[in-house]
Design an enzyme around this catalytic site. Structure first.
Site, short mmCIF file in Angstrom:
data_model
loop_
_atom_site.label_atom_id
_atom_site.label_comp_id
_atom_site.label_asym_id
_atom_site.label_seq_id
_atom_site.Cartn_x
_atom_site.Cartn_y
_atom_site.Cartn_z
CG ASP A 91 6.25 -6.22 10.02
OD1 ASP A 91 5.01 -6.18 10.14
OD2 ASP A 91 6.81 -6.52 8.96
CG ASP A 116 3.08 -10.24 10.05
OD1 ASP A 116 2.06 -10.51 9.41
OD2 ASP A 116 3.84 -9.30 9.76
CG ASP A 156 1.54 -6.59 13.10
OD1 ASP A 156 0.55 -7.27 12.79
OD2 ASP A 156 2.49 -6.40 12.33
#
Length: 805
Positions: A728, A366, A732
């Protein structure tokens, strides 16, 4: 539960109300609510049926090596029992070996069952994100705290600041000039998103583009509105994510080490079985005898006692050959590895993840919070000098909300000229944010961009020498905190006391700016404005120079300033223009709500005219900066043969700028074929997708939705890659669950992401992943060496045992 088929985002509010057969001022009737509940069900996430405990326990023994050890333990027990006379002197010691083997297997099974329940914990964490109640219009009256589970499509709901959204809803009317929703956990966007009521004319619309929709589990951070419930329960976006998490948990595959152990176990079983059979057969002359008559065997005699005796010898040989200590050694090795990783801020939640890390070939990371600090900061700003053609660019160091982190490069303007004073005043006063300290971590309250502006003011200081010295002494003494958490911003406080705020003109989409009316020390009012650079330049008539003089802003000069703005934007900076206005006409003496001009401040349609004939001051460039250690970590990955791919919900240009800065792409590299939005990539054919993913070098996927992330991870796994996925947010979680090893952020990560992951980063730092991979490789190589030792030991010493027998 039936999904509502209407694409509410593409319709006008009137069309939506008509389709849902509801009036915005009446709401649904109780009778209609019951009818719709029968069709759509309750507004809650259903609990997936987990595997029963007995099945989970049995699955832990569905492993070749474990089966071999179970057989070995059983045979060892039988032999100890049958040869009780021989073992009489040993007593209980004769049963130690089978007991230890069984104990090891039971402990391994307990660990495995605990790990299996993590998927259910992730789903429970997801349910906790749901709103408990909401203000709902029913039968013409607002019910202030209606349980959220009772909502049905068509319900009219009022949302206010701080409210958690109870279902997926279409915004029908704004009660304030702006509405902002924090939906980063669902979409990955770094900033709160502005919402409106206008329809979006797209059939296949990505989540981030649905600016007239609010989604279950997100939070209203600014404004209030009236909404129409569109989808409830499992048909909401968060419900779809739950389904994806559950499906991903069913697709979990064996770790690389487990595959090698299974392969080793199969070979070992075959070899031991064949050798033991041969040992038993070659001793046939002791339990099968006969007489020879004319060279032919006759009169066969079979001794059952001796047959079983040599069978026991063959079985004992098999037991001796089985490496019963292997599971214990592997578990111990992995446990020690988790301790080492914890010291490096990588907290392992599942033991097999330690060795999986060592086999990682692709890291899907990410962007926000992992590669970057997830803290907006001012990188540079410019104002005009002595002439309109000469701009002064100041570079700012520091990447957090800590005012003491970095400073302004070569800053010697402590007394500040008129331009810099105006900039500091606007940044400090035209601002609703604050900063608090949670332990050692500085965090923002309010909008991240506004918090970054306040930090800039602290680095600039104040023009008053006595006040500046007093503030500096306070900072040096460490008197930073108020009430143990709120950070005292001395410079901002000085400006707010000097320029008292009397009114606020809130931000809206039309003029793309916000402003505050303040009472200056001179007794007259001034309008302080910040907003989009292009919008402010259109409404500016003059530019202020360094000495405080004003110069008319004509078209050539406007284009020159836009060029400077373009240069900053091309670096991936979020640019804010700053301006003010002194000639306020009827607002020059405004002070309270009783003033005759107050009515205009209640009407947002008047704001553009109030914010006209502005004096342009300068531009501030902000960004969520990359972490200092990331570029080195990317180089380490490249040297180790690990591919890095960035998958983010943020916009394409920002993602590309950050990836170029951290050297994911080499200097001057063309990004065609390496940068895609999630929608663009999914539109390609499967063969094109595989070709792109298999090419060497970095990749970046922006505006990625949860299903996009999951599909990319699935494709990589099908290609034979060992995938580590970081994240996070709730968005996800499906990909974290599906990846060979899911890595969640410990500081900014949601509970859903943590529960779906195999490892948690205590410092949210990408470089920690790289060091953990290095540690995992070391552990994996040690375990492989031990397995080779057992295998070689078996190859070299097993024949001697056979010969001795």
């Amino acid at each position: 539960m039936e999904e509502n088929p209407f694409p509410a985002w593409s319709w006008s509010v009137e069309q939506c109300l008509k389709e849902y057969n509801v009036k915005i001022d009446k709401g649904l009737s109780s009778y209609e609510v019951e009818k719709r509940r029968e069709r759509y069900g309750w507004n809650e996430l259903t609990k997936e049926k987990g595997k029963p405990l007995w099945r989970l326990v049995l699955e832990q023994f569905d492993d070749m090596l474990v089966k071999i050890l179970l057989v070995a333990a059983f045979i060892s027990f039988i032999l100890a029992y049958l040869h009780g006379d021989e073992y009489e002197e040993l007593g209980f010691e004769a049963y130690v070996e089978p007991f230890v083997i069984v104990l090891i297997l039971v402990l391994n099974a307990i660990v495995g069952v605990i790990q299996e329940t993590n998927a259910e914990k992730a789903l429970e964490a997801l349910k906790e994100m749901q709103c408990e109640s909401g203000k709902v219009l029913r039968d013409g009256y607002f019910v202030p705290d209606l349980p959220a589970r009772e909502l049905v499509p068509g319900d009219i709901v009022e949302l206010r600041v701080g409210d958690k959204v109870p279902a997926d809803m279409r915004v029908a009317a704004l009660k304030t000039s702006t509405l902002r929703v924090e939906q980063s956990s669902l979409t990955g966007e770094a900033m709160p998103v502005l919402k409106g009521t206008s329809p979006i004319f797209m059939d296949d619309c990505e989540l981030q583009a649905k600016e007239n929709m609010v989604f279950a589990g997100t939070t209203v951070v600014n404004g209030s509105c009236i909404c129409i419930v569109v989808n409830t329960g499992m048909n909401t976006e968060i419900g779809k994510i739950q389904t994806q998490i559950h499906e991903a948990s069913l697709e979990e595959s064996s770790t690389p080490l487990k595959k090698k152990l299974d392969e080793f176990g199969n070979r070992l079983t075959t070899v031991i079985g064949l050798v033991c059979l041969i040992v038993w057969v070659i001793n046939y002359k002791y339990f099968l005898t006969w007489d020879l008559v004319n060279g032919w065997p006759t009169n066969f005699r079979f001794s059952f006692e001796k047959c079983t005796y040599y069978f026991k010898i063959a079985v004992a040989l098999a037991v001796a050959a089985i490496p019963e200590g292997l599971p214990a050694v592997i578990t111990t090795c992995l446990a020690l590895g988790t301790r080492k990783m914890a010291q490096k801020n990588a907290i392992v939640r599942k033991l097999p993840s330690v060795e999986t890390l060592g086999c990682t070939t692709v890291i899907c990371s990410d962007k926000t919070g992992t590669l970057t600090t997830n803290q907006m900061s001012v990188t540079e700003f410019f104002t005009l000098g002595g002439k309109i053609t000469s701009s002064r660019i100041f570079h700012v160091e520091g990447s957090t909300y800590d005012p003491k982190d970095g400073g302004i490069v070569d800053w010697n303007c402590y007394n500040m000229d008129a331009n810099l004073q105006a900039m500091a005043e606007i940044c400090a006063v035209c601002n609703d944010a604050g900063i608090f300290c949670n332990g050692r971590l500085f965090r923002a309250t309010g909008l991240p961009t506004e918090a970054a502006l306040k930090v800039l003011v602290e680095k600039m200081g104040v023009p008053d020498v006595k006040a500046r010295n007093k503030i500096r002494d306070t900072q040096l003494a460490g008197s930073y905190l108020i009430d143990r958490s709120t950070v005292k911003l001395g410079c901002c406080e000085w400006w707010t006391k000097r320029s008292k705020r009397v009114a606020t003109l809130e931000f809206d989409r039309i003029r793309k700016s916000m402003s505050v009316l303040v009472r200056e020390p001179t007794g007259r009012n001034r309008l302080l404005v910040k907003g989009a650079v292009e919008s402010l330049l259109e409404r500016s008539s003059h530019v202020q120079l360094a000495d405080g003089s004003l110069v008319p802003l004509d078209e050539p000069y406007r284009q020159l300033l836009l060029l400077r703005h373009l240069e900053m934007s091309s670096k991936g900076l979020r640019c804010l223009g700053l301006a003010y206005k002194d000639d306020l006409g009827e607002f020059s003496d405004y002070y309270t709500e009783t003033h005759p001009a107050h009515k205009k401040l209640l009407d947002p349609a008047c704001y553009s005219s109030i914010e006209s004939e502005l004096v342009f001051v300068g531009v501030v460039g902000l960004r969520d900066p990359p972490r200092d250690e990331v570029d080195k970590a990317i180089d380490d990955c490249r040297e180790a043969g690990i591919k890095v791919m960035v998958i983010t919900g943020d916009n394409k240009s920002t993602a590309e700028a950050i990836c170029q800065e951290i050297r994911l792409f080499s200097e001057g590299e063309q990004l065609k074929g390496a940068s895609f939005t999630g929608k663009e990539f999914m539109a390609l054919s499967p063969s094109e997708q595989i070709e792109i993913l298999s090419k060497p070098g970095g990749k970046v996927f922006s505006r990625a939705e949860p299903r996009h992330k999951q599909e990319i991870v699935r494709m990589l796994k099908e290609m034979g890659e060992i995938v580590a996925m970081t994240g996070d947010g709730v968005n996800d979680a499906p990909a974290l669950k599906l990846a060979d090893i899911g890595i969640a952020m410990g500081i900014t990560g949601t509970e859903v992401a943590k529960e779906a992951s195999d490892m948690v980063l205590a410092d949210d730092n990408f470089s920690t992943i790289v060091s953990a991979v290095a540690e995992g490789r070391s552990i994996y190589n040690n375990m492989k060496a031990f397995i080779r030792y057992i295998y070689l030991k078996f190859v070299f010493f097993f024949p001697f045992r056979v010969v001795n027998i």
